[in-house]
Design a protein around this motif. Structure first.
Motif: not given
Length: 67
Positions: A25-46
């Motif tokens: 949410l914070e990044a979307q206030k500042q950037a035009d494009l985003l890279e979402l690094r989901a590999d940093y999320i522990k226990d990521l579920k589908i």
């Protein structure tokens, strides 16, 4: 003179889904494009992917790199 405009791309990370979404949410206030690094999320579920997708309002690249 060119019609090219500079764009800002930010990387979004977070140890948990909650932190990731806060950072998103914070990044979307500042950037035009985003890279979402989901590999940093522990226990990521589908099912978390749909939650992330529903919070997006900017163009993004989804990345899940092997560690």
């Amino acid at each position: 003179m060119s019609n090219l405009q500079s764009k800002i791309c930010l990387v979004v990370t977070g140890e948990t889904l909650k932190i990731f979404l806060k950072n998103l949410l914070e990044a979307q206030k500042q950037a035009d494009l985003l890279e979402l690094r989901a590999d940093y999320i522990k226990d990521l579920k589908i099912t978390d992917l749909e939650i992330i997708k529903n919070k997006l309002i900017k163009k993004a690249i989804f990345t899940c790199r092997a560690r």
